[in-house]
Design an enzyme around this catalytic site. Structure first.
Site, PDB file in Angstrom:
ATOM      1  N   SER A   1       0.822  -1.220   0.000  1.00 49.77           N
ATOM      2  CA  SER A   1       0.000   0.000   0.000  1.00 49.77           C
ATOM      3  C   SER A   1       0.856   1.270   0.000  1.00 49.77           C
ATOM      4  O   SER A   1       1.622   1.514  -0.915  1.00 49.77           O
ATOM      5  CB  SER A   1      -0.959  -0.037   1.188  1.00 49.77           C
ATOM      6  OG  SER A   1      -1.876   1.019   1.141  1.00 49.77           O
TER       7      SER A   1
ATOM      8  N   ASP B   1      -1.554   1.426  -3.504  1.00 43.15           N
ATOM      9  CA  ASP B   1      -2.322   0.330  -4.104  1.00 43.15           C
ATOM     10  C   ASP B   1      -3.742   0.759  -4.468  1.00 43.15           C
ATOM     11  O   ASP B   1      -4.593  -0.072  -4.771  1.00 43.15           O
ATOM     12  CB  ASP B   1      -2.352  -0.898  -3.189  1.00 43.15           C
ATOM     13  CG  ASP B   1      -3.079  -0.648  -1.865  1.00 43.15           C
ATOM     14  OD1 ASP B   1      -3.231   0.522  -1.474  1.00 43.15           O
ATOM     15  OD2 ASP B   1      -3.504  -1.635  -1.225  1.00 43.15           O
TER      16      ASP B   1
ATOM     17  N   ASP C   1      -6.333   2.109  -2.779  1.00 39.90           N
ATOM     18  CA  ASP C   1      -7.536   1.888  -1.974  1.00 39.90           C
ATOM     19  C   ASP C   1      -7.858   3.086  -1.077  1.00 39.90           C
ATOM     20  O   ASP C   1      -8.789   3.043  -0.282  1.00 39.90           O
ATOM     21  CB  ASP C   1      -7.450   0.592  -1.159  1.00 39.90           C
ATOM     22  CG  ASP C   1      -6.357   0.593  -0.102  1.00 39.90           C
ATOM     23  OD1 ASP C   1      -5.622   1.597   0.010  1.00 39.90           O
ATOM     24  OD2 ASP C   1      -6.230  -0.424   0.614  1.00 39.90           O
TER      25      ASP C   1
ATOM     26  N   GLU D   1     -12.373   6.260   6.773  1.00 40.82           N
ATOM     27  CA  GLU D   1     -11.392   6.758   7.721  1.00 40.82           C
ATOM     28  C   GLU D   1     -10.955   8.129   7.232  1.00 40.82           C
ATOM     29  O   GLU D   1     -11.043   8.436   6.037  1.00 40.82           O
ATOM     30  CB  GLU D   1     -10.191   5.817   7.798  1.00 40.82           C
ATOM     31  CG  GLU D   1     -10.496   4.510   8.496  1.00 40.82           C
ATOM     32  CD  GLU D   1      -9.254   3.689   8.769  1.00 40.82           C
ATOM     33  OE1 GLU D   1      -8.913   3.499   9.939  1.00 40.82           O
ATOM     34  OE2 GLU D   1      -8.630   3.225   7.798  1.00 40.82           O
ATOM     35  N   ALA D   2     -10.448   8.948   8.153  1.00 40.62           N
ATOM     36  CA  ALA D   2     -10.002  10.283   7.765  1.00 40.62           C
ATOM     37  C   ALA D   2      -8.918  10.215   6.692  1.00 40.62           C
ATOM     38  O   ALA D   2      -8.790  11.126   5.874  1.00 40.62           O
ATOM     39  CB  ALA D   2      -9.484  11.038   8.989  1.00 40.62           C
TER      40      ALA D   2
ATOM     41  N   SER E   1       0.032   2.496  19.373  1.00 37.72           N
ATOM     42  CA  SER E   1       0.216   1.999  18.010  1.00 37.72           C
ATOM     43  C   SER E   1      -0.006   0.491  18.000  1.00 37.72           C
ATOM     44  O   SER E   1       0.259  -0.195  18.991  1.00 37.72           O
ATOM     45  CB  SER E   1       1.633   2.321  17.526  1.00 37.72           C
ATOM     46  OG  SER E   1       1.963   1.555  16.386  1.00 37.72           O
ATOM     47  N   GLY E   2      -0.464  -0.014  16.868  1.00 36.41           N
ATOM     48  CA  GLY E   2      -0.662  -1.459  16.754  1.00 36.41           C
ATOM     49  C   GLY E   2       0.609  -2.208  16.406  1.00 36.41           C
ATOM     50  O   GLY E   2       0.656  -3.437  16.487  1.00 36.41           O
ATOM     51  N   THR E   3       1.663  -1.484  16.031  1.00 44.55           N
ATOM     52  CA  THR E   3       2.862  -2.167  15.512  1.00 44.55           C
ATOM     53  C   THR E   3       4.177  -1.777  16.192  1.00 44.55           C
ATOM     54  O   THR E   3       5.151  -2.503  16.084  1.00 44.55           O
ATOM     55  CB  THR E   3       3.017  -1.866  14.007  1.00 44.55           C
ATOM     56  OG1 THR E   3       3.003  -0.434  13.820  1.00 44.55           O
ATOM     57  CG2 THR E   3       1.869  -2.480  13.209  1.00 44.55           C
TER      58      THR E   3
ATOM     59  N   ARG F   1       0.017   7.296  20.033  1.00 42.80           N
ATOM     60  CA  ARG F   1      -0.454   8.337  19.117  1.00 42.80           C
ATOM     61  C   ARG F   1      -1.366   9.302  19.873  1.00 42.80           C
ATOM     62  O   ARG F   1      -2.271   8.874  20.605  1.00 42.80           O
ATOM     63  CB  ARG F   1      -1.183   7.720  17.929  1.00 42.80           C
ATOM     64  CG  ARG F   1      -0.306   6.751  17.143  1.00 42.80           C
ATOM     65  CD  ARG F   1      -0.968   6.275  15.866  1.00 42.80           C
ATOM     66  NE  ARG F   1      -0.176   5.227  15.229  1.00 42.80           N
ATOM     67  CZ  ARG F   1       0.886   5.424  14.467  1.00 42.80           C
ATOM     68  NH1 ARG F   1       1.303   6.656  14.235  1.00 42.80           N
ATOM     69  NH2 ARG F   1       1.536   4.406  13.923  1.00 42.80           N
TER      70      ARG F   1
END
Length: 542
Positions: free
Chosen positions: A64, A278, A280, A370-371, A498-500, A505
């Site tokens: 992406s 990508d 999207d 999403e924003a 953060s998820g990663t 944030r």
């Protein structure tokens, strides 16, 4: 089933030592050189998923909006939706299994999901324009074929195109024809039908400036151009002929940096848009006559589409509720406008497209964005049937509005956010309503906002509730945030891990940019002090 041959083949795609990856909303993403084993194993998993669902499953190789040296892979479920959450766990376990444990990992999945291993499997694959994608897709195919799965390689596709192909195949063509030409023809026909009532005063053909992020979207937009040349013109910049994928361009760059991409020529008050790598995601923007940059992101897109849809429902005399799904990152002004002016219910969910998609499924018409510009519209079967019924039974004016709703349904890619589809939807709505980009922008005024990141020793110290809008731990942090928010007008702030990576944030809004910046700094400082901040302390705004 004996998986010994699979184990032998798997040894040709060894897992780097100590590498641990997590399957999330975006699938797997990391440096391309570390993904060979993951691609092989996701080929295996796709065959199992196909056998389990007795359906065609998709595999997309893309990262992406990530830098060009990264890559990734994600699976697409039977109706073009994201992989089921329970299978995300299988994906993570299989990707991280040590070489000697591959057979047992596969056996565990087969047993847990009661998979008939004699069932046939079919997988479709696609890839983006990254140099690494061609080799990686071959590794995916190795995984598919070693388990006896059949496949079709679509080659270069946008991510939304692959989602569309999977849905078409599993609905036996009801959703559309599972070819690129079928995709272009469906969108082009719906777009032309939708705008045929537009008066000549809107100066067709209109022209849009498009930043293709030097990615697959630019390539596919050129192909679409052949199907709608007379009705809609677009000039494509950052088309991949010279620039680097996602470098200083693309939807993510424009959204985060709040400025136009490099490599694009903008005239004052001219509407432009940017795809991501990508295709999207999409965001729109323009420079006003004073040179000020204006961004129209996912919130503005959702507001325009939901307003247009609601107006058509009223004209068609079709009683269907419209709901908008947002995350905590949605600008407060958009939420107030939708709820107070348009009387459209708004639901807030956790960050991540899968959460928005699932919530949107609960509504007859669910608009979610999403924003960052990733989103679409979902129409329930009931909604589609009611609209079709009014096409037959309504008055002349009601039939006309119902027809426009039907064309809108056909133009929208309901499987996933689709920059090409969303671009055409927005262009059609603006033409039908006779709105300029400035008039669209003026529907409501965004509250100034600021996003910051705080490095912490362990992101798990922060836990949240209420769709990530309130911090539960560490104790006292939410009280501190609430006290800081009280200092400013029209303000709010929230923090989420953060998820990663080990960062927190921070998001803040207020009546002025100065106040939003200061509030974001003060909340960041509170996080640093109360949640184990490391490295340099947050700096006050200049």
């Amino acid at each position: 089933m004996d998986f010994s041959e699979v184990s032998k083949k798997s040894a040709l795609h060894p897992k780097p030592a100590e590498l641990v990856l997590q399957y999330g909303t975006s699938g797997f993403r990391t440096k391309a050189q570390d993904l060979d084993h993951v691609m092989f194993r996701m080929g295996l998993l796709a065959v199992f998923r196909s056998k389990c669902t007795k359906s065609t499953i998709g595999i997309m190789v893309t990262a992406s909006h990530n830098p060009e040296e990264d890559n990734g892979v994600k699976l697409v479920d039977p109706l073009g939706e994201m992989l089921a959450a329970t299978w995300e766990e299988h994906a993570t376990n299989l990707a991280n299994a040590e070489e000697q444990c591959i057979s047992s990992a596969l056996e565990n999945i087969a047993k847990k999901e009661a998979i008939d291993l004699q069932q046939e499997a079919f997988v479709v694959v696609g890839r983006d324009t990254r140099q690494s994608s061609e080799k990686l897709i071959q590794t995916v195919i190795d995984g598919v074929t070693i388990l006896g799965g059949k496949y079709h390689d679509y080659g270069l596709l946008t991510t939304p195109q692959l989602h569309y192909m999977v849905c078409c195949r599993n609905t036996l063509g009801q959703y559309g024809t599972a070819t690129e030409e079928g995709y272009y023809k469906k969108l082009a026909q719906a777009f032309m039908n939708l705008i045929k009532e537009v008066s000549s005063s809107t100066h067709f053909p209109r022209c849009l400036i498009v930043d293709g992020a030097n990615g697959i979207g630019a390539l596919k937009l050129k192909e679409l151009q052949h199907y709608i040349q007379k009705e809609f013109l677009f000039s494509i910049f950052n088309d991949g002929t010279s620039g680097k994928l996602n470098y200083l361009c693309g939807a993510d760059f424009v959204k985060v940096q709040q400025k136009p991409p490099q490599g694009i020529q903008m005239k004052p008050n001219e509407m432009c848009c940017s795809f991501d790598g990508d295709a999207d995601r999409i965001v729109f923007y323009y420079n006003d006559s004073n040179g000020h940059f204006h961004l129209l992101d996912g919130d503005k897109i959702a507001t325009l589409i939901s307003t247009f849809t609601k107006e058509l429902l009223i004209k068609a005399n079709v009683d269907l509720p419209v709901a908008v799904i947002q995350t905590a990152y949605a600008n407060g002004s958009s939420t107030h406008y939708l709820e107070d002016t348009m009387k459209v219910p708004v639901h807030c969910v956790k960050t991540g497209v899968k959460h928005l998609h699932h919530k949107a499924l609960e509504s007859d018409i669910g608009v979610y964005f999403e924003a960052n510009g990733h989103g679409t519209v979902l129409f329930s079967k009931t909604a589609e049937e009611k609209i079709r019924s009014q096409l037959k039974n309504g008055s002349k004016e009601e039939k006309k509005a119902a027809a426009m709703l039907q064309y809108t349904i056909d133009l929208i890619n309901q499987t996933v956010g689709d920059a090409i589809s969303d671009m055409l939807v927005i262009e059609a709505i603006l033409a039908i309503k006779g709105l300029s980009v400035q008039e669209w922008d003026a529907i409501y005024t965004d509250l100034p906002s600021r996003q910051l990141k705080v490095k912490v020793a362990d992101r798990c110290v922060i836990t949240t509730t209420d769709a990530e809008r309130n911090a539960v731990t560490p104790p006292g942090l939410q009280v501190q945030i609430d006290n800081l928010v009280k200092k400013y007008r029209f303000s709010r702030a929230f923090v989420r891990p953060s998820g990663t990576e080990d960062i927190v944030r921070v998001y803040a809004e207020a009546d002025t940019q100065e106040n939003a910046d200061t509030l974001a700094y003060e909340v960041s400082l509170a996080v640093y002090q109360m949640a184990g901040g490391i490295g340099e302390k947050p700096n006050p705004p200049h």
